[in-house]
Design an enzyme around this catalytic site. Structure first.
Site, PDB file in Angstrom:
ATOM      1  N   ASP A 176       0.848  -1.195   0.000  1.00 22.01           N
ATOM      2  CA  ASP A 176       0.000   0.000   0.000  1.00 22.01           C
ATOM      3  C   ASP A 176       0.882   1.242   0.000  1.00 22.01           C
ATOM      4  OD1 ASP A 176      -2.933   1.066   0.578  1.00 22.01           O
ATOM      5  OD2 ASP A 176      -1.545   2.216   1.831  1.00 22.01           O
ATOM      6  N   TYR A 214       3.505   9.691   0.617  1.00 23.75           N
ATOM      7  CA  TYR A 214       4.436   9.029   1.530  1.00 23.75           C
ATOM      8  C   TYR A 214       5.890   9.350   1.177  1.00 23.75           C
ATOM      9  CZ  TYR A 214       0.271   6.250   2.675  1.00 23.75           C
ATOM     10  OH  TYR A 214      -0.998   5.843   3.039  1.00 23.75           O
ATOM     11  N   LYS A 234      -2.237   6.220  -4.407  1.00 19.80           N
ATOM     12  CA  LYS A 234      -3.300   7.180  -4.110  1.00 19.80           C
ATOM     13  C   LYS A 234      -3.054   8.525  -4.778  1.00 19.80           C
ATOM     14  CE  LYS A 234      -3.582   4.945   0.400  1.00 19.80           C
ATOM     15  NZ  LYS A 234      -2.232   4.350   0.431  1.00 19.80           N
ATOM     16  N   HIS A 273      -7.056  10.010  -2.160  1.00 17.40           N
ATOM     17  CA  HIS A 273      -6.472   9.916  -0.818  1.00 17.40           C
ATOM     18  C   HIS A 273      -7.347  10.582   0.253  1.00 17.40           C
ATOM     19  CE1 HIS A 273      -2.286   9.420   1.228  1.00 17.40           C
ATOM     20  NE2 HIS A 273      -3.245   9.219   2.084  1.00 17.40           N
TER      21      HIS A 273
END
Length: 325
Positions: free
Chosen positions: A43, A48, A77, A110
């Site tokens: 994921d 990130y 996302k 997201h």
């Protein structure tokens, strides 16, 4: 590996590795170690900041013959600054380039938050501030209808850049509205879920609409101490009940919390970096919690949300931005 069958008959691994907060320096090694431990679901997200490093790990996984691309499930996302129709595909293509892939298996919106566009060449990932160098940096909203974003997401599927599309951090009202115009229904909803935030009605609604649910922050407060968004006193890992059930079952507190989640029918994506924790988190499909144990854990519910823009956007980004109220 157990799977969940999505509304288009696709099978999604019920356990994945969450890559939020995995350090870039050892991210590729963690991906390889996870794949060796049996993980096939990873994921990821633009926000990130480590998709290139995840991609390096995935290339090694495939080059070393640990798993083929077809055996892997990669989620990413769409970030808040890319909601306008003209930005959705370039954002997805940037993620694919960083991951070194031709497609992702699942692409999610997201947040139901649309912020002013930041060009890739100015800053990537753009994070939350529009201009972090401003005298008083803040979020700069740029309203885009979710319908516009969703239609662009549908085009990603039709262009075979993504296999499935879905949403994160949406509630029932937003999903119901989305379903009123979606040509392609969302396959997955990803939301915060743990015994302090059980979200029973949301799970029930998704089940009726055949939307699979991925739980993030399955350990509750643990990921949020360093961000100042939770206190150690809120730890589920150290909670007396979780410790008690761990002793009863001969399992770790982490395994108890993850087993509670998968036994509810949700997908879990715990983050881990060490081989020991990766293996511990994966060993959740060879035991069951009793009905009483499941209910006791669910009864811990306090509707305690750790990942709440209505709180952290004001504290960290100088902007009051509630979305759940």
């Amino acid at each position: 590996m157990n799977t969940i069958t999505l509304n288009n008959a696709t099978k999604m691994p019920q356990l994945g590795l969450g890559t939020w907060k995995i350090d870039k320096a050892n991210c590729a090694d963690v991906i390889v170690a996870a794949a060796k431990a049996g993980y096939r679901h990873f994921d990821c997200a633009c926000d990130y900041g480590n998709e290139k490093e995840v991609g390096e790990g995935l290339r090694r996984v495939m080059d070393e013959g640990i798993a083929t691309r077809e055996q892997l499930w990669i989620t990413s996302k769409l970030w808040n600054t890319y909601h306008a129709a003209e930005h959705v595909r370039p954002a997805c293509e940037k993620t694919l380039s960083d991951l070194g892939l031709d497609y992702v298996d699942l692409y999610l919106i997201h947040f139901p938050i649309s912020l002013k566009f930041v060009p890739f060449e100015d800053r990537y990932p753009p994070e939350w501030f529009y201009d972090p160098n401003a005298a008083q940096p803040k979020l700069v909203p740029h309203p885009v209808p979710i319908r516009e974003t969703w239609q662009a997401m549908e085009q990603l599927m039709e262009s075979h850049l993504v296999k499935n599309i879905g949403v994160c951090n949406f509630g029932v009202s937003l999903i119901r509205d989305l379903l009123s115009y979606a040509r392609i229904r969302p396959s997955v909803l990803q939301v915060e879920l743990h015994p302090l935030l059980t979200q029973e009605k949301l799970l029930r609604y998704c089940a009726t609409e055949e939307i699979a649910v991925t739980a993030f922050s399955s350990f509750g407060a643990e990921s949020y101490y360093s961000l100042g968004m939770a206190q150690p006193s809120e730890s589920l890992m150290k909670h007396a009940l979780v410790q008690q059930i761990a002793q009863q079952t001969g399992r770790s507190p982490a395994q108890v919390l993850l087993r509670w989640a998968v036994q509810r029918g949700t997908i879990v994506i715990p983050k881990a970096s060490s081989p020991a924790h990766l293996e511990d988190n994966a060993a959740i499909f060879d035991f069951e919690l009793s009905g009483d144990q499941m209910q006791q854990l669910s009864d811990l519910n306090q509707n305690r949300r750790f990942n709440d823009p209505g709180d952290f956007c004001e504290a960290a980004f100088n902007t009051f931005f509630p979305i759940y109220e």
